[in-house]
Write a protein that holds these residues in place. Structure first.
Motif, PDB file in Angstrom:
ATOM      1  N   MET A  66      74.232   9.384  54.952  1.00 55.04           N
ATOM      2  CA  MET A  66      73.002   9.199  55.720  1.00 55.04           C
ATOM      3  C   MET A  66      71.740   9.521  54.911  1.00 55.04           C
ATOM      4  SD  MET A  66      74.394  10.607  59.443  1.00 55.04           S
ATOM      5  CE  MET A  66      72.903  11.456  59.755  1.00 55.04           C
ATOM      6  N   VAL A  67      71.748   9.191  53.621  1.00 54.12           N
ATOM      7  CA  VAL A  67      70.582   9.446  52.781  1.00 54.12           C
ATOM      8  C   VAL A  67      70.177   8.214  51.972  1.00 54.12           C
ATOM      9  CG1 VAL A  67      70.845  11.963  52.595  1.00 54.12           C
ATOM     10  CG2 VAL A  67      72.047  10.461  50.987  1.00 54.12           C
ATOM     11  N   ASP A  68      70.596   7.042  52.424  1.00 50.61           N
ATOM     12  CA  ASP A  68      70.278   5.826  51.669  1.00 50.61           C
ATOM     13  C   ASP A  68      68.772   5.652  51.476  1.00 50.61           C
ATOM     14  OD1 ASP A  68      72.970   5.273  51.452  1.00 50.61           O
ATOM     15  OD2 ASP A  68      73.002   3.879  53.140  1.00 50.61           O
ATOM     16  N   GLU A  69      67.987   5.900  52.524  1.00 53.54           N
ATOM     17  CA  GLU A  69      66.531   5.766  52.412  1.00 53.54           C
ATOM     18  C   GLU A  69      65.971   6.785  51.418  1.00 53.54           C
ATOM     19  OE1 GLU A  69      64.310   5.673  56.087  1.00 53.54           O
ATOM     20  OE2 GLU A  69      65.835   4.402  57.026  1.00 53.54           O
ATOM     21  N   LEU A  70      66.479   8.003  51.445  1.00 52.32           N
ATOM     22  CA  LEU A  70      66.020   9.033  50.519  1.00 52.32           C
ATOM     23  C   LEU A  70      66.358   8.650  49.082  1.00 52.32           C
ATOM     24  CD1 LEU A  70      64.812  11.811  49.849  1.00 52.32           C
ATOM     25  CD2 LEU A  70      67.082  12.792  50.293  1.00 52.32           C
ATOM     26  N   VAL A  71      67.556   8.126  48.857  1.00 50.12           N
ATOM     27  CA  VAL A  71      67.968   7.724  47.509  1.00 50.12           C
ATOM     28  C   VAL A  71      67.047   6.627  46.981  1.00 50.12           C
ATOM     29  CG1 VAL A  71      69.810   6.556  46.220  1.00 50.12           C
ATOM     30  CG2 VAL A  71      70.360   8.480  47.733  1.00 50.12           C
ATOM     31  N   THR A  72      66.767   5.643  47.810  1.00 51.53           N
ATOM     32  CA  THR A  72      65.839   4.577  47.413  1.00 51.53           C
ATOM     33  C   THR A  72      64.461   5.151  47.112  1.00 51.53           C
ATOM     34  OG1 THR A  72      67.054   2.957  48.735  1.00 51.53           O
ATOM     35  CG2 THR A  72      64.768   2.416  48.161  1.00 51.53           C
ATOM     36  N   ARG A  73      64.015   6.033  47.967  1.00 50.03           N
ATOM     37  CA  ARG A  73      62.707   6.670  47.776  1.00 50.03           C
ATOM     38  C   ARG A  73      62.651   7.446  46.465  1.00 50.03           C
ATOM     39  NH1 ARG A  73      60.520  11.404  51.712  1.00 50.03           N
ATOM     40  NH2 ARG A  73      58.578  11.805  50.609  1.00 50.03           N
ATOM     41  N   LEU A  74      63.693   8.192  46.152  1.00 46.72           N
ATOM     42  CA  LEU A  74      63.743   8.945  44.899  1.00 46.72           C
ATOM     43  C   LEU A  74      63.675   8.009  43.696  1.00 46.72           C
ATOM     44  CD1 LEU A  74      66.509  11.582  45.720  1.00 46.72           C
ATOM     45  CD2 LEU A  74      64.079  12.065  45.356  1.00 46.72           C
ATOM     46  N   ARG A  75      64.542   7.019  43.688  1.00 44.71           N
ATOM     47  CA  ARG A  75      64.665   6.142  42.513  1.00 44.71           C
ATOM     48  C   ARG A  75      63.448   5.250  42.300  1.00 44.71           C
ATOM     49  NH1 ARG A  75      70.983   5.084  43.467  1.00 44.71           N
ATOM     50  NH2 ARG A  75      71.728   6.837  42.224  1.00 44.71           N
ATOM     51  N   GLN A  76      62.699   4.990  43.366  1.00 42.75           N
ATOM     52  CA  GLN A  76      61.518   4.135  43.249  1.00 42.75           C
ATOM     53  C   GLN A  76      60.213   4.927  43.274  1.00 42.75           C
ATOM     54  OE1 GLN A  76      61.906   1.154  46.336  1.00 42.75           O
ATOM     55  NE2 GLN A  76      63.683   0.242  45.356  1.00 42.75           N
ATOM     56  N   HIS A  77      60.319   6.233  43.217  1.00 45.00           N
ATOM     57  CA  HIS A  77      59.141   7.086  43.340  1.00 45.00           C
ATOM     58  C   HIS A  77      58.246   6.959  42.106  1.00 45.00           C
ATOM     59  CE1 HIS A  77      56.671  10.559  44.216  1.00 45.00           C
ATOM     60  NE2 HIS A  77      57.197  10.548  45.439  1.00 45.00           N
ATOM     61  N   PRO A  78      56.918   6.928  42.287  1.00 44.51           N
ATOM     62  CA  PRO A  78      56.011   6.836  41.138  1.00 44.51           C
ATOM     63  C   PRO A  78      56.125   8.017  40.168  1.00 44.51           C
ATOM     64  CG  PRO A  78      54.768   6.812  43.229  1.00 44.51           C
ATOM     65  CD  PRO A  78      56.218   6.894  43.563  1.00 44.51           C
ATOM     66  N   GLU A  79      56.629   9.155  40.626  1.00 42.81           N
ATOM     67  CA  GLU A  79      56.788  10.326  39.749  1.00 42.81           C
ATOM     68  C   GLU A  79      58.184  10.412  39.132  1.00 42.81           C
ATOM     69  OE1 GLU A  79      54.360  12.156  38.757  1.00 42.81           O
ATOM     70  OE2 GLU A  79      52.866  11.411  40.164  1.00 42.81           O
ATOM     71  N   TRP A  80      59.028   9.399  39.381  1.00 44.59           N
ATOM     72  CA  TRP A  80      60.402   9.375  38.868  1.00 44.59           C
ATOM     73  C   TRP A  80      60.400   9.559  37.346  1.00 44.59           C
ATOM     74  CZ3 TRP A  80      65.134   9.871  40.621  1.00 44.59           C
ATOM     75  CH2 TRP A  80      66.217   9.394  39.889  1.00 44.59           C
ATOM     76  N   GLU A  81      61.191  10.515  36.910  1.00 40.61           N
ATOM     77  CA  GLU A  81      61.362  10.865  35.499  1.00 40.61           C
ATOM     78  C   GLU A  81      60.045  11.250  34.821  1.00 40.61           C
ATOM     79  OE1 GLU A  81      63.800   7.911  33.592  1.00 40.61           O
ATOM     80  OE2 GLU A  81      65.575   8.656  34.618  1.00 40.61           O
ATOM     81  N   ARG A  82      59.102  11.686  35.611  1.00 39.76           N
ATOM     82  CA  ARG A  82      57.852  12.254  35.105  1.00 39.76           C
ATOM     83  C   ARG A  82      57.693  13.658  35.672  1.00 39.76           C
ATOM     84  NH1 ARG A  82      52.592  10.635  37.156  1.00 39.76           N
ATOM     85  NH2 ARG A  82      51.155  11.937  36.018  1.00 39.76           N
ATOM     86  N   HIS A  83      57.737  13.748  36.994  1.00 49.97           N
ATOM     87  CA  HIS A  83      57.727  15.033  37.692  1.00 49.97           C
ATOM     88  C   HIS A  83      58.916  15.159  38.646  1.00 49.97           C
ATOM     89  CE1 HIS A  83      53.279  14.860  36.787  1.00 49.97           C
ATOM     90  NE2 HIS A  83      53.638  16.032  36.313  1.00 49.97           N
ATOM     91  N   LEU A  84      59.669  14.102  38.790  1.00 49.06           N
ATOM     92  CA  LEU A  84      60.778  14.055  39.742  1.00 49.06           C
ATOM     93  C   LEU A  84      62.045  13.584  39.035  1.00 49.06           C
ATOM     94  CD1 LEU A  84      61.941  14.044  42.657  1.00 49.06           C
ATOM     95  CD2 LEU A  84      61.043  11.716  42.876  1.00 49.06           C
ATOM     96  N   TYR A  85      63.092  14.391  39.168  1.00 46.93           N
ATOM     97  CA  TYR A  85      64.373  14.062  38.539  1.00 46.93           C
ATOM     98  C   TYR A  85      65.494  14.293  39.540  1.00 46.93           C
ATOM     99  CZ  TYR A  85      61.597  14.496  34.310  1.00 46.93           C
ATOM    100  OH  TYR A  85      60.631  14.346  33.364  1.00 46.93           O
ATOM    101  N   TRP A  86      66.472  13.380  39.519  1.00 44.58           N
ATOM    102  CA  TRP A  86      67.676  13.563  40.314  1.00 44.58           C
ATOM    103  C   TRP A  86      68.851  13.381  39.364  1.00 44.58           C
ATOM    104  CZ3 TRP A  86      70.139   9.380  43.826  1.00 44.58           C
ATOM    105  CH2 TRP A  86      71.298   9.882  44.428  1.00 44.58           C
ATOM    106  N   LEU A  87      69.626  14.434  39.199  1.00 49.81           N
ATOM    107  CA  LEU A  87      70.756  14.452  38.275  1.00 49.81           C
ATOM    108  C   LEU A  87      72.034  14.518  39.090  1.00 49.81           C
ATOM    109  CD1 LEU A  87      69.146  17.129  35.950  1.00 49.81           C
ATOM    110  CD2 LEU A  87      68.960  14.642  35.752  1.00 49.81           C
ATOM    111  N   GLU A  88      72.757  13.418  39.117  1.00 51.80           N
ATOM    112  CA  GLU A  88      73.946  13.332  39.973  1.00 51.80           C
ATOM    113  C   GLU A  88      75.202  13.911  39.336  1.00 51.80           C
ATOM    114  OE1 GLU A  88      74.313   9.635  42.471  1.00 51.80           O
ATOM    115  OE2 GLU A  88      72.882   8.924  40.958  1.00 51.80           O
ATOM    116  N   GLY A  89      75.304  13.877  38.039  1.00 57.66           N
ATOM    117  CA  GLY A  89      76.561  14.260  37.411  1.00 57.66           C
ATOM    118  C   GLY A  89      76.435  15.395  36.420  1.00 57.66           C
ATOM    119  N   ALA A  90      75.637  16.387  36.717  1.00 55.88           N
ATOM    120  CA  ALA A  90      75.434  17.494  35.778  1.00 55.88           C
ATOM    121  C   ALA A  90      76.703  18.328  35.640  1.00 55.88           C
ATOM    122  CB  ALA A  90      74.282  18.376  36.252  1.00 55.88           C
ATOM    123  N   SER A  91      77.056  18.646  34.417  1.00 56.82           N
ATOM    124  CA  SER A  91      78.205  19.519  34.164  1.00 56.82           C
ATOM    125  C   SER A  91      77.834  20.955  34.528  1.00 56.82           C
ATOM    126  CB  SER A  91      78.593  19.452  32.681  1.00 56.82           C
ATOM    127  OG  SER A  91      77.585  20.050  31.883  1.00 56.82           O
TER     128      SER A  91
END
Length: 177
Positions: A66-91
């Motif tokens: 139930m987070v599809d909208e949030l995932v889209t929002r994260l990946r398309q965010h203007p701050e993506w990989e500048r001030h915003l990072y989402w790391l799905e597979g961190a060891s």
């Protein structure tokens, strides 16, 4: 320490860690789920970024339900990989390093059974900013800064702003102990 932890950095991990040394980073750890408060924190962070506040949000965790909208929002965010990072597979190794580089762990969950990231953050000496819910009070006690359980994005943004000022002055609540 007695288990076999996963090792290695994600692609681009060195750059991510270097960027965390340039400005304070707030770390969220856990599966993306509606109750975990990721959307609320992102809303608050957007207000800080619009005000020109240099701060990062680093999210570590897998996509839940139930987070599809949030995932889209994260990946398309203007701050993506500048001030915003989402790391799905961190060891485990990379997560431990992220804890060491973060200014604070943000635990915004509306409900938890325990709250293991609070313990992990404290173990690494990282400050804790948590929603004021009973389980977080039980786990972290006086070693965390708490924002109100019922908070809107504006209120959380103001809370983060004050916390960041305290952090810069070295007078924020410590997780040690």
């Amino acid at each position: 320490e007695t288990s076999l932890p996963t090792t290695g950095l994600l692609a681009g991990g060195e750059a991510q860690l270097a960027s965390m040394e340039q400005q304070p980073s707030l770390l969220m750890v856990g599966t993306l789920e509606p109750r975990k408060g990721h959307a609320l924190v992102l809303d608050a962070m957007e207000r800080l970024w619009m005000a020109g506040r240099p701060v990062q949000l680093v999210i570590v965790g897998k996509q839940g339900w139930m987070v599809d909208e949030l995932v889209t929002r994260l990946r398309q965010h203007p701050e993506w990989e500048r001030h915003l990072y989402w790391l799905e597979g961190a060891s485990d190794e990379f997560l431990a390093t992220l804890y060491c580089k973060a200014a604070a762990l943000v635990a915004a969950s509306e409900g938890e059974g325990f709250g293991l990231p609070l313990v992990e953050a404290a173990r690494h000496g990282v400050a804790i900013i948590a929603r004021d819910i009973p389980v977080f009070r039980e786990v972290a006690g006086e070693h965390a800064a708490y924002f109100p359980a019922e908070v809107d994005p504006q209120g959380l943004s103001v809370y983060f702003e004050k916390w960041l000022d305290q952090h810069a002055a070295g007078c924020h609540v410590q997780s040690k102990g």
